[in-house]
Write a protein that holds these residues in place. Structure first.
Motif, short mmCIF file in Angstrom:
data_model
loop_
_atom_site.label_atom_id
_atom_site.label_comp_id
_atom_site.label_asym_id
_atom_site.label_seq_id
_atom_site.Cartn_x
_atom_site.Cartn_y
_atom_site.Cartn_z
N ASP A 10 0.49 -1.39 0.08
CA ASP A 10 -0.41 0.01 -0.04
C ASP A 10 0.55 1.14 -0.01
O ASP A 10 0.34 2.22 0.23
N HIS A 12 2.54 4.20 -1.76
CA HIS A 12 2.02 5.57 -2.87
C HIS A 12 2.27 7.20 -2.38
O HIS A 12 2.91 7.05 -0.96
N ASN A 15 0.97 7.94 1.05
CA ASN A 15 1.61 7.27 2.32
C ASN A 15 2.41 6.64 1.83
O ASN A 15 2.50 4.86 1.79
N HIS A 64 -7.12 0.67 -6.09
CA HIS A 64 -6.15 -0.22 -5.15
C HIS A 64 -7.46 0.54 -3.83
O HIS A 64 -7.80 0.44 -2.98
N HIS A 142 2.76 -3.31 6.70
CA HIS A 142 1.92 -3.03 5.71
C HIS A 142 2.83 -1.12 5.88
O HIS A 142 2.99 -0.78 7.23
N GLY A 144 1.28 1.59 6.56
CA GLY A 144 -0.29 3.46 6.79
C GLY A 144 -1.42 2.00 7.23
O GLY A 144 -1.27 1.09 7.55
N HIS A 145 -2.52 2.22 7.39
CA HIS A 145 -3.69 2.14 7.53
C HIS A 145 -4.54 2.21 6.16
O HIS A 145 -5.76 2.35 6.76
N THR A 146 -4.29 1.78 5.36
CA THR A 146 -5.25 1.97 3.86
C THR A 146 -6.99 1.78 4.20
O THR A 146 -7.48 1.95 4.14
N GLY A 147 -6.79 0.47 4.57
CA GLY A 147 -8.28 -0.53 4.36
C GLY A 147 -8.15 -1.08 5.88
O GLY A 147 -8.86 -1.70 6.23
N GLU A 153 1.31 -2.89 10.70
CA GLU A 153 2.06 -1.51 9.93
C GLU A 153 3.56 -1.08 10.23
O GLU A 153 3.73 -1.73 11.07
#
Ligand SMILES: [Zn+2]
Length: 175
Positions: A10, A12, A15, A64, A142, A144-147, A153
């Motif tokens: 994730d 980007h 992020n 995503h 991961h 961050g905490h996108t989903g 994390e």
């Protein structure tokens, strides 16, 4: 020392946690295979990150929006997507958002010379000739905490990672 591939999903432009990754790299020599959301990055951001020798960028969906973005992609859609990834000059590997990958995508990956990062539960549906990196939970993170909240994390595990020693490699170099 054993080979260790650190990977994180994730990544980007909005992020990235690059300061955290840099700190880890400086202290441990760690290398990061980052599964990037390309549609959320400017081309200048991609080209700057590609210059960092301790990061390898691998496509992870397009925008995503959910963990099922690529679940039903046809061969044609997957092929068009991979041509776009070729154009961006990312590493020729792929991990589907939420591990939800279509048969069309498998075929397109095979045809275009990509490897896939995948789960063992897909072993029966994956084309036998397609190169695979099997998911290993131990060094999977991961950004961050996108989903929703991610227990893995990367910053949450900073202290442990700062003490990690090993022969760090990119996934592309062992697959
Ligand atoms: Zn993801």
């Amino acid at each position: 020392m054993g080979i260790i591939c650190i990977d994180a999903d994730d990544f980007h432009e909005g992020n990235h946690k690059l300061p955290v990754l840099e700190k880890l790299h400086r202290n441990t020599g760690m290398l990061f295979t980052l599964f990037v959301i390309p549609g959320l990055c400017s081309s200048s951001f991609i080209s700057e990150v590609k210059k960092i020798p301790w990061i390898d960028l691998v496509p992870h969906g397009w925008l995503h929006p959910t963990s099922r973005e690529c679940e039903k992609w046809t061969y044609l859609k997957s092929k068009t997507y991979l041509e776009c990834m070729d154009f961006m000059g990312l590493t020729k590997g792929f991990r589907a958002p939420g591990w939800q990958i279509s048969s069309g995508m498998y075929q397109a990956l095979l045809k275009h010379g990509y490897w896939v990062s995948d789960q063992h539960y897909n072993d029966d549906r994956r084309p036998p000739l397609l190169k695979v990196y099997h998911h290993r939970d131990e060094h999977h993170f991961h950004i961050g905490h996108t989903g929703g909240f991610n227990q893995n994390e990367i910053e949450i595990h900073l202290e442990r990672l700062m003490d990690l020693k090993g022969d760090f490699r990119f996934i592309k170099d062992i697959v």
